[in-house]
Design a protein around this motif. Structure first.
Motif, PDB file in Angstrom:
ATOM      1  N   GLY A 283       0.789  -1.288  -0.241  1.00 18.49           N
ATOM      2  CA  GLY A 283       0.011  -0.151   0.154  1.00 18.49           C
ATOM      3  C   GLY A 283       0.818   1.064   0.055  1.00 18.49           C
ATOM      4  O   GLY A 283       0.628   2.147   0.724  1.00 18.49           O
ATOM      5  N   ILE A 284       1.927   1.347  -1.028  1.00 14.60           N
ATOM      6  CA  ILE A 284       2.605   2.663  -1.104  1.00 14.60           C
ATOM      7  C   ILE A 284       1.793   3.819  -1.519  1.00 14.60           C
ATOM      8  O   ILE A 284       1.155   3.682  -2.541  1.00 14.60           O
ATOM      9  N   GLU A 358      -6.816   0.111  -1.671  1.00 19.39           N
ATOM     10  CA  GLU A 358      -5.919  -0.958  -1.096  1.00 19.39           C
ATOM     11  C   GLU A 358      -6.228  -0.626   0.356  1.00 19.39           C
ATOM     12  O   GLU A 358      -5.357  -1.005   1.100  1.00 19.39           O
ATOM     13  N   THR A 359      -7.318  -0.447   0.945  1.00 20.69           N
ATOM     14  CA  THR A 359      -8.008  -0.414   2.180  1.00 20.69           C
ATOM     15  C   THR A 359      -9.344  -1.091   2.508  1.00 20.69           C
ATOM     16  O   THR A 359      -9.832  -1.384   1.385  1.00 20.69           O
ATOM     17  N   GLU A 360      -9.450  -1.200   3.587  1.00 22.50           N
ATOM     18  CA  GLU A 360     -10.785  -2.115   4.036  1.00 22.50           C
ATOM     19  C   GLU A 360     -11.443  -0.847   4.606  1.00 22.50           C
ATOM     20  O   GLU A 360     -10.947  -0.171   5.650  1.00 22.50           O
ATOM     21  N   MET A 361     -12.728  -0.929   4.752  1.00 25.18           N
ATOM     22  CA  MET A 361     -13.579  -0.070   5.356  1.00 25.18           C
ATOM     23  C   MET A 361     -14.914  -0.506   5.521  1.00 25.18           C
ATOM     24  O   MET A 361     -15.570  -1.204   4.589  1.00 25.18           O
ATOM     25  N   TYR A 368     -16.004  -3.541   3.240  1.00 24.90           N
ATOM     26  CA  TYR A 368     -15.649  -3.695   1.900  1.00 24.90           C
ATOM     27  C   TYR A 368     -14.144  -3.369   1.903  1.00 24.90           C
ATOM     28  O   TYR A 368     -13.707  -2.720   2.351  1.00 24.90           O
ATOM     29  N   ARG A 369     -13.753  -3.967   0.721  1.00 26.27           N
ATOM     30  CA  ARG A 369     -12.233  -3.953   0.337  1.00 26.27           C
ATOM     31  C   ARG A 369     -12.173  -3.366  -0.963  1.00 26.27           C
ATOM     32  O   ARG A 369     -12.797  -3.398  -1.948  1.00 26.27           O
ATOM     33  N   PHE A 370     -11.342  -1.987  -0.864  1.00 22.73           N
ATOM     34  CA  PHE A 370     -11.002  -1.340  -2.229  1.00 22.73           C
ATOM     35  C   PHE A 370      -9.796  -1.613  -2.781  1.00 22.73           C
ATOM     36  O   PHE A 370      -8.669  -1.834  -2.201  1.00 22.73           O
ATOM     37  N   PRO A 376     -14.964  -0.365  -4.754  1.00 24.74           N
ATOM     38  CA  PRO A 376     -15.238  -1.327  -3.353  1.00 24.74           C
ATOM     39  C   PRO A 376     -15.558  -2.798  -3.752  1.00 24.74           C
ATOM     40  O   PRO A 376     -16.395  -2.913  -4.523  1.00 24.74           O
ATOM     41  N   HIS A 377     -15.353  -3.644  -2.985  1.00 28.44           N
ATOM     42  CA  HIS A 377     -15.699  -5.259  -3.011  1.00 28.44           C
ATOM     43  C   HIS A 377     -16.067  -5.938  -1.779  1.00 28.44           C
ATOM     44  O   HIS A 377     -15.381  -5.400  -0.747  1.00 28.44           O
ATOM     45  N   PRO A 378     -17.396  -6.168  -1.549  1.00 25.37           N
ATOM     46  CA  PRO A 378     -17.624  -6.731  -0.517  1.00 25.37           C
ATOM     47  C   PRO A 378     -16.902  -7.848  -0.066  1.00 25.37           C
ATOM     48  O   PRO A 378     -16.252  -8.781  -0.687  1.00 25.37           O
ATOM     49  N   VAL A 379     -16.525  -7.844   1.130  1.00 29.58           N
ATOM     50  CA  VAL A 379     -15.658  -8.812   2.070  1.00 29.58           C
ATOM     51  C   VAL A 379     -16.718 -10.035   2.509  1.00 29.58           C
ATOM     52  O   VAL A 379     -17.586  -9.522   3.361  1.00 29.58           O
ATOM     53  N   GLN A 380     -16.544 -11.293   2.004  1.00 27.65           N
ATOM     54  CA  GLN A 380     -17.415 -12.450   2.407  1.00 27.65           C
ATOM     55  C   GLN A 380     -17.005 -12.628   3.957  1.00 27.65           C
ATOM     56  O   GLN A 380     -16.210 -12.581   4.657  1.00 27.65           O
TER      57      GLN A 380
END
Length: 387
Positions: A283-284, A358-361, A368-370, A376-380
């Motif tokens: 995550g630079i 490259e973060t989770e929120m 969600y994982r960006f 954003p992509h939902p985290v199972q």
């Protein structure tokens, strides 16, 4: 008193002291237009922040060692061992960030009020140059702590010009001093940060201030109308620069100093791990003011993404000559301000996407994982087995 009068007479016999003093008094008492509000103190705030950076930078130079082996440990020593060294370093870092923000807002204010139009074209050009120099301060200063984030961010940033045809590799090698970020890069960035850029900033800022004081604050009249004289400004509700506007600048300076000190104490920048060329951190990301350019690299072909900021800077530089409208007042320039607002929204959107990438929120009880593009992509959620 007699000695002072003798010194004054001695100087007057050799230099036009009285005429210089009369000219200074005339300029500082020259009224500013009625629309001159606290936004017109941003230029003075930028000067104040630069002065703070010079003072704190000189204090840190007493201990800082610009070499790959000693840069990190010298910054660590400043932070942990030097009396009030942590405060000096944090003040320097936060002043740099605030200066970028203040200079940007100053230019935005000038754009909105049409202050770049005739006869102040060169004042605007010098202002754009100042913004570029301030960004250069941020770019070169970011590497000096020589920690992991600084090293790898600079590596990514200096590799970007390689994609440009013909001159790209030459520019990259000139910046780095070789094929990769190393001792030569740190030395070049240090010299640029403490010598070349300060000299350039003082020279350009001096010319900028000279033009501002000589031409005065831009009115909101059309460019084909004669600019009001001092008496007309006073009749229209204007106030003398001294003491009225100077008091505003004093209040704004007091507030920015308080904000700067509060940020330095309550939100310090953390020093990461020492730079390691063999271990790339996850995550630079660069500083916030480079995030839009950094994020742009993820959406467009690299040569295009690298060239676009340069093209945008050139448009900014030539804006007084591209915008041929004679209107200055914001409400009479809807198209120009609309284009400016759209560009600002794009820059802000790229910055936000770069920040969340490259973060989770967690949003509305769902995580969600960006990804790298900010999508954003939902985290199972893994359900725990029932007992």
């Amino acid at each position: 008193m007699k000695t002072i009068l003798q010194i004054s007479q001695w100087l007057s016999d050799r230099y036009p002291i009285h005429s210089i003093w009369a000219s200074i008094q005339r300029h500082i008492r020259n009224p500013v237009p009625a629309h001159t509000n606290f936004l017109f103190t941003l230029g003075s705030l930028a000067m104040l922040l630069f002065g703070i950076q010079v003072i704190t930078g000189v204090l840190m130079m007493v201990y800082y060692k610009p070499s790959v082996r000693e840069a990190y440990t010298s910054v660590l020593y400043i932070t942990e061992e030097v009396p009030f060294g942590w405060l000096i370093r944090q003040t320097h870092s936060w002043a740099a960030n605030l200066m970028v923000l203040v200079v940007f807002l100053h230019m935005l204010k000038t754009f909105v009020y049409g202050g770049y139009k005739k006869p102040r074209e060169m004042t605007w050009v010098l202002g754009v140059m100042l913004l570029g120099i301030v960004m250069g301060f941020g770019f070169t200063g970011y590497l000096l702590p020589w920690d992991q984030l600084a090293f790898w961010t600079t590596t990514v940033a200096t590799e970007a010009p390689d994609s440009l045809p013909f001159v790209g590799p030459l520019i990259a090698d000139l910046i780095r001093g070789g094929p990769e970020v190393g001792e030569a890069t740190l030395g070049r960035f240090f010299v640029a940060h403490v010598v070349l850029l300060p000299v350039a900033l003082i020279a350009v800022m001096g010319l900028h201030l000279l033009l501002v004081r000589f031409q005065g604050t831009s009115p909101l009249l059309r460019t084909d109308e004669p600019e009001p004289d001092s008496e007309s400004k006073l009749k229209a509700g204007g106030k003398p620069f001294f003491p009225n506007h100077v008091i505003k600048e004093g209040i704004a300076s007091y507030l920015i100093a308080g904000i700067l000190l509060s940020l330095a104490i309550l939100a310090p920048f953390q020093l990461g791990e020492p730079a390691n060329p063999f271990e790339t951190p996850v995550g630079i990301k660069p500083e916030w003011y480079f995030l839009p350019m950094f994020q742009l690299l993820k959406y467009l072909p690299e040569p295009v993404a690298v060239a676009l900021p340069g093209i945008f800077g050139l448009i900014l530089l030539l804006l007084p000559f591209l915008d041929r409208s004679q209107e200055r007042h914001p409400r009479n320039r809807p198209v120009c301000l609309g284009i400016g607002a759209a560009m600002l929204m794009v820059i802000l959107a790229l910055g936000i996407l770069g920040q969340v990438s490259e973060t989770e929120m967690k949003i509305f009880d769902r995580t969600y994982r960006f990804d790298s593009k900010g999508i954003p992509h939902p985290v199972q959620q893994v359900e725990e087995p029932k007992p």
